[in-house]
Design a protein around this motif. Structure first.
Motif, short mmCIF file in Angstrom:
data_model
loop_
_atom_site.label_atom_id
_atom_site.label_comp_id
_atom_site.label_asym_id
_atom_site.label_seq_id
_atom_site.Cartn_x
_atom_site.Cartn_y
_atom_site.Cartn_z
N ALA A 162 -28.22 6.40 6.72
CA ALA A 162 -26.79 6.66 6.50
C ALA A 162 -26.07 6.60 7.84
O ALA A 162 -26.58 7.04 8.86
N GLY A 163 -24.86 6.06 7.80
CA GLY A 163 -24.03 5.98 9.00
C GLY A 163 -22.60 5.70 8.61
O GLY A 163 -22.23 5.72 7.44
N THR A 164 -21.76 5.45 9.62
CA THR A 164 -20.36 5.11 9.40
C THR A 164 -20.19 3.61 9.54
O THR A 164 -20.53 3.03 10.57
N SER A 165 -19.67 2.98 8.49
CA SER A 165 -19.52 1.53 8.50
C SER A 165 -18.50 1.10 9.54
O SER A 165 -17.66 1.88 9.99
N LYS A 166 -18.58 -0.17 9.92
CA LYS A 166 -17.66 -0.70 10.92
C LYS A 166 -16.22 -0.67 10.39
O LYS A 166 -15.96 -1.13 9.27
N GLY A 167 -15.31 -0.16 11.18
CA GLY A 167 -13.91 -0.16 10.80
C GLY A 167 -13.29 -1.54 11.04
O GLY A 167 -13.45 -2.12 12.11
N GLU A 168 -12.61 -2.07 10.03
CA GLU A 168 -12.02 -3.41 10.13
C GLU A 168 -10.49 -3.37 10.09
O GLU A 168 -9.84 -4.41 9.97
N GLY A 169 -9.92 -2.16 10.15
CA GLY A 169 -8.47 -2.06 10.18
C GLY A 169 -7.83 -2.35 8.83
O GLY A 169 -8.48 -2.35 7.80
N PHE A 170 -6.51 -2.60 8.86
CA PHE A 170 -5.76 -2.89 7.63
C PHE A 170 -6.02 -4.34 7.23
O PHE A 170 -5.76 -5.25 8.00
N GLN A 171 -6.53 -4.52 6.01
CA GLN A 171 -6.89 -5.86 5.54
C GLN A 171 -6.20 -6.16 4.21
O GLN A 171 -5.87 -5.25 3.44
N GLY A 172 -5.99 -7.44 3.95
CA GLY A 172 -5.41 -7.88 2.69
C GLY A 172 -6.42 -7.88 1.57
O GLY A 172 -7.61 -7.59 1.76
N VAL A 174 -7.74 -10.33 -0.07
CA VAL A 174 -8.77 -11.37 -0.05
C VAL A 174 -10.01 -10.88 0.69
O VAL A 174 -11.14 -11.01 0.21
N LYS A 175 -9.81 -10.29 1.86
CA LYS A 175 -10.96 -9.81 2.62
C LYS A 175 -11.47 -8.47 2.07
O LYS A 175 -12.68 -8.24 2.03
N ARG A 176 -10.57 -7.61 1.62
CA ARG A 176 -10.98 -6.28 1.20
C ARG A 176 -11.67 -6.28 -0.16
O ARG A 176 -12.66 -5.56 -0.37
N TRP A 177 -11.17 -7.07 -1.10
CA TRP A 177 -11.70 -7.05 -2.45
C TRP A 177 -12.23 -8.39 -2.94
O TRP A 177 -12.72 -8.50 -4.05
N GLY A 178 -12.09 -9.44 -2.14
CA GLY A 178 -12.59 -10.74 -2.56
C GLY A 178 -11.68 -11.49 -3.49
O GLY A 178 -12.15 -12.37 -4.24
N PHE A 179 -10.38 -11.17 -3.49
CA PHE A 179 -9.45 -11.91 -4.33
C PHE A 179 -9.42 -13.38 -3.90
O PHE A 179 -9.64 -13.70 -2.74
N SER A 180 -9.10 -14.26 -4.83
CA SER A 180 -9.03 -15.68 -4.51
C SER A 180 -7.62 -16.14 -4.17
O SER A 180 -7.42 -17.30 -3.83
N GLY A 181 -6.65 -15.26 -4.27
CA GLY A 181 -5.28 -15.65 -3.99
C GLY A 181 -4.59 -16.14 -5.25
O GLY A 181 -5.21 -16.34 -6.30
N VAL A 182 -3.27 -16.37 -5.15
CA VAL A 182 -2.49 -16.76 -6.32
C VAL A 182 -2.79 -18.19 -6.73
O VAL A 182 -2.94 -18.50 -7.91
N LYS A 227 -5.42 0.97 -8.15
CA LYS A 227 -5.41 -0.49 -8.23
C LYS A 227 -5.88 -1.09 -6.91
O LYS A 227 -5.57 -0.58 -5.84
N LYS A 228 -6.63 -2.17 -6.99
CA LYS A 228 -7.13 -2.83 -5.79
C LYS A 228 -5.99 -3.53 -5.07
O LYS A 228 -5.44 -4.52 -5.57
N GLN A 229 -5.64 -3.00 -3.90
CA GLN A 229 -4.58 -3.59 -3.10
C GLN A 229 -5.00 -3.61 -1.65
O GLN A 229 -6.10 -3.20 -1.29
N ALA A 230 -4.11 -4.10 -0.79
CA ALA A 230 -4.40 -4.13 0.64
C ALA A 230 -4.49 -2.70 1.18
O ALA A 230 -3.90 -1.77 0.64
N GLY A 231 -5.26 -2.52 2.23
CA GLY A 231 -5.41 -1.19 2.82
C GLY A 231 -6.45 -1.18 3.91
O GLY A 231 -7.02 -2.22 4.28
N ARG A 232 -6.70 0.00 4.40
CA ARG A 232 -7.64 0.16 5.50
C ARG A 232 -9.07 -0.08 5.00
O ARG A 232 -9.46 0.45 3.95
N THR A 233 -9.82 -0.84 5.76
CA THR A 233 -11.16 -1.25 5.34
C THR A 233 -12.21 -0.72 6.32
O THR A 233 -12.01 -0.78 7.53
#
Length: 205
Positions: free
Chosen positions: A109-119, A121-129, A159-165
């Motif tokens: 167990a550990g603390t995952s790498k912080g990736e900052g605020f992400q959209g 696509v990167k945060r949830w794997g969305f394919s875009g509009v 709801k899955k939206q952009a945010g801190r990852t």
């Protein structure tokens, strides 16, 4: 569960006897000092408190200095409680990687790498509009519609939206101990573990 506090050193690859290469994570596990033994009569539960890595008196509060002095050790940077140690332990005892055996399966167990605020696509794997055709501009990474207008006139919570990852506690389970280097207190674990190089981790049996 019993275990040790350690540091993630990095990753490498190592070959087995058949010549097959495996990706391994190098972890410095211990040595850890028993700083307190908690009992059911005094504390209401049984546990072993371990300390890892020496800290100077300058960076150790006075109350903690007395706590570590009572255990007969110096100040520690990381302290954590464990349960499930088979043998009797007392304050001041040292536990190292000999707690484990090659071939054992452990959880890290550990603390995952912080990736900052992400959209999305990167945060949830969305394919875009969609594509850029039909007059759309820069919509490849857009989240799309988030909710209806008339009802409920808001966005549902969760709801899955952009945010801190990243930057959260994570655990990698059932990792095999490929090799142990007792003279260096180092474990070679098959696979990857959460966190950046140099971060603190907890290895549990």
């Amino acid at each position: 569960m019993s275990g040790l506090i350690g540091r993630k050193i990095g990753m490498t690859r190592i070959a087995d006897e058949a010549g097959n290469f495996f990706s391994c994570t190098v972890v410095q596990a211990g040595p850890c000092v028993v700083t307190q033994v908690k009992t059911k009569e005094i504390d209401g539960y049984t546990a072993i408190q371990l300390g890892f890595e020496d800290a100077t008196d300058k960076h150790t509060p006075k109350a903690e200095q007395g706590h570590f002095k009572k255990a007969g050790t110096t100040g520690k940077k990381r302290v954590m409680e464990f349960r499930g140690f088979e043998k009797e332990l007392k304050a001041g005892d040292v536990i190292d990687v000999t707690l484990f055996n090659e071939g054992d399966f452990v959880d890290v167990a550990g603390t995952s790498k912080g990736e900052g605020f992400q959209g999305v696509v990167k945060r949830w794997g969305f394919s875009g509009v969609g594509s850029r055709t039909h007059g759309q501009h820069d919509r490849q990474r857009a989240p799309g519609s988030a909710g209806a207008s008339s009802f409920p006139s808001r966005v549902w919570p969760g709801k899955k939206q952009a945010g801190r990852t990243g930057g959260k506690r994570a655990k990698a389970q059932n990792l095999s101990i490929f090799k142990i280097l007792p003279e260096k207190n180092v474990l070679l674990l098959k696979g990857s573990i959460p966190g950046y190089n140099g971060s603190y981790v907890v290895v549990e049996r």
